[in-house]
Design a protein around this motif. Structure first.
Motif, PDB file in Angstrom:
ATOM      1  N   UNK A 163       0.763  -0.996  -0.212  1.00  0.00           N
ATOM      2  CA  UNK A 163      -0.184  -0.122  -0.206  1.00  0.00           C
ATOM      3  C   UNK A 163       0.831   0.800   0.172  1.00  0.00           C
ATOM      4  N   UNK A 164       1.651   1.339   0.588  1.00  0.00           N
ATOM      5  CA  UNK A 164       2.751   2.374   0.751  1.00  0.00           C
ATOM      6  C   UNK A 164       3.623   2.905  -0.953  1.00  0.00           C
ATOM      7  N   UNK A 165       3.893   1.859  -1.473  1.00  0.00           N
ATOM      8  CA  UNK A 165       3.867   2.157  -2.417  1.00  0.00           C
ATOM      9  C   UNK A 165       3.103   2.094  -3.559  1.00  0.00           C
ATOM     10  N   UNK A 166       1.938   1.760  -3.159  1.00  0.00           N
ATOM     11  CA  UNK A 166       0.672   1.660  -4.234  1.00  0.00           C
ATOM     12  C   UNK A 166       0.775   2.861  -4.160  1.00  0.00           C
ATOM     13  N   UNK A 167       0.172   3.648  -2.968  1.00  0.00           N
ATOM     14  CA  UNK A 167      -0.549   5.032  -2.777  1.00  0.00           C
ATOM     15  C   UNK A 167       0.819   6.232  -3.653  1.00  0.00           C
ATOM     16  N   UNK A 168       2.186   5.599  -3.296  1.00  0.00           N
ATOM     17  CA  UNK A 168       3.079   6.406  -4.108  1.00  0.00           C
ATOM     18  C   UNK A 168       3.087   6.910  -5.785  1.00  0.00           C
ATOM     19  N   UNK A 169       3.050   5.667  -5.676  1.00  0.00           N
ATOM     20  CA  UNK A 169       2.698   4.952  -7.602  1.00  0.00           C
ATOM     21  C   UNK A 169       1.483   6.002  -7.819  1.00  0.00           C
ATOM     22  N   UNK A 170       0.256   5.732  -7.502  1.00  0.00           N
ATOM     23  CA  UNK A 170      -1.415   6.642  -7.647  1.00  0.00           C
ATOM     24  C   UNK A 170      -0.633   8.241  -7.639  1.00  0.00           C
ATOM     25  N   UNK A 171       0.251   8.633  -6.726  1.00  0.00           N
ATOM     26  CA  UNK A 171       0.383   9.803  -7.052  1.00  0.00           C
ATOM     27  C   UNK A 171       1.004  10.300  -7.552  1.00  0.00           C
ATOM     28  N   UNK A 172       2.360   9.594  -8.264  1.00  0.00           N
ATOM     29  CA  UNK A 172       2.868   9.448 -10.227  1.00  0.00           C
ATOM     30  C   UNK A 172       1.929   9.693 -10.855  1.00  0.00           C
ATOM     31  N   UNK A 173       1.190   8.189 -10.861  1.00  0.00           N
ATOM     32  CA  UNK A 173       0.406   7.986 -11.488  1.00  0.00           C
ATOM     33  C   UNK A 173      -0.767   9.475 -12.095  1.00  0.00           C
ATOM     34  N   UNK A 174      -1.682   9.992 -11.491  1.00  0.00           N
ATOM     35  CA  UNK A 174      -2.130  10.499 -11.462  1.00  0.00           C
ATOM     36  C   UNK A 174      -1.374  12.203 -12.048  1.00  0.00           C
ATOM     37  N   UNK A 175      -0.138  12.936 -11.678  1.00  0.00           N
ATOM     38  CA  UNK A 175       0.367  13.488 -12.240  1.00  0.00           C
ATOM     39  C   UNK A 175       0.978  13.880 -13.719  1.00  0.00           C
ATOM     40  N   UNK A 176       0.801  12.299 -13.802  1.00  0.00           N
ATOM     41  CA  UNK A 176       1.490  12.248 -14.996  1.00  0.00           C
ATOM     42  C   UNK A 176       0.473  11.821 -16.511  1.00  0.00           C
ATOM     43  N   UNK A 177       0.799  12.160 -17.490  1.00  0.00           N
ATOM     44  CA  UNK A 177       0.251  11.884 -18.855  1.00  0.00           C
ATOM     45  C   UNK A 177       0.014  11.287 -19.608  1.00  0.00           C
TER      46      UNK A 177
END
Length: 187
Positions: A163-177
């Protein structure tokens, strides 16, 4: 802990003996596997990917062919997205130059299965990260501190770390085009 570093204390104090096979455990105990070779990393990536039920999230520099362009892994992903109605594979790439140069079967599969496989280039500081990881749902993870080496750890049942790394992934994911990679790959 700085961004991109693995907190081994979060993973657990229990480390299992290294080996190539990563059996899926039906117990609730964490089964941390220390990985030190390409063969072990392939086995761990395949085991974690095969454990996914609804979401597979991959952070990689360039969909490394030694891991993600292998028949076994591609078959696992294909079965995953085609056998489950709401299954999704998401990939963040920190470097897209190799993809523009080389043929990659994962990218080709993503182009055919656009509703199930989504690939985006990472933006900003995320592009400078040295790590690589694959997360299955919010439970299993295989992690490498440095994506240019095969050393890492894997655990098929560690929800807090996943979950910790999934949260980090999601943050980058939402900022990426989502459109940037498509524009680059059609040049």
């Amino acid at each position: 802990m700085t961004s991109g570093e693995l907190d081994f204390n979060n993973f657990s104090q229990r480390i299992s003996a290294p080996g190539i096979a990563m059996p899926v455990s039906s117990t609730d105990q964490n089964q941390i596997r220390v990985i030190s070779s390409l063969e072990e990393m392939r086995a761990a990536v395949d085991a974690v990917a095969a454990s996914a039920q609804r979401l597979m999230s991959i952070y990689t520099p360039d969909l490394e062919p030694d891991l993600y362009d292998q028949n076994g892994f591609l078959d696992i992903v294909k079965r995953f997205v085609l056998a489950r109605r709401f299954a999704k594979a998401r990939v963040l790439l920190s470097d897209t130059t190799r993809l523009l140069r080389d043929n990659n079967r994962f990218i080709a599969m993503g182009r055919r299965l656009t509703s199930c496989i989504d690939i985006r280039p990472a933006v900003g500081a995320a592009r400078q990260r040295a790590c690589g990881y694959l997360i299955a749902d919010d439970r299993a993870i295989v992690y490498r501190v440095h994506s240019d080496r095969w050393d890492g750890v894997a655990d098929l049942n560690n929800p807090p770390v996943a979950r910790q790394y999934l949260d980090e992934f999601d943050e980058i994911w939402h900022a990426s085009s989502p459109d940037e990679l498509a524009r680059q790959s059609h040049r």
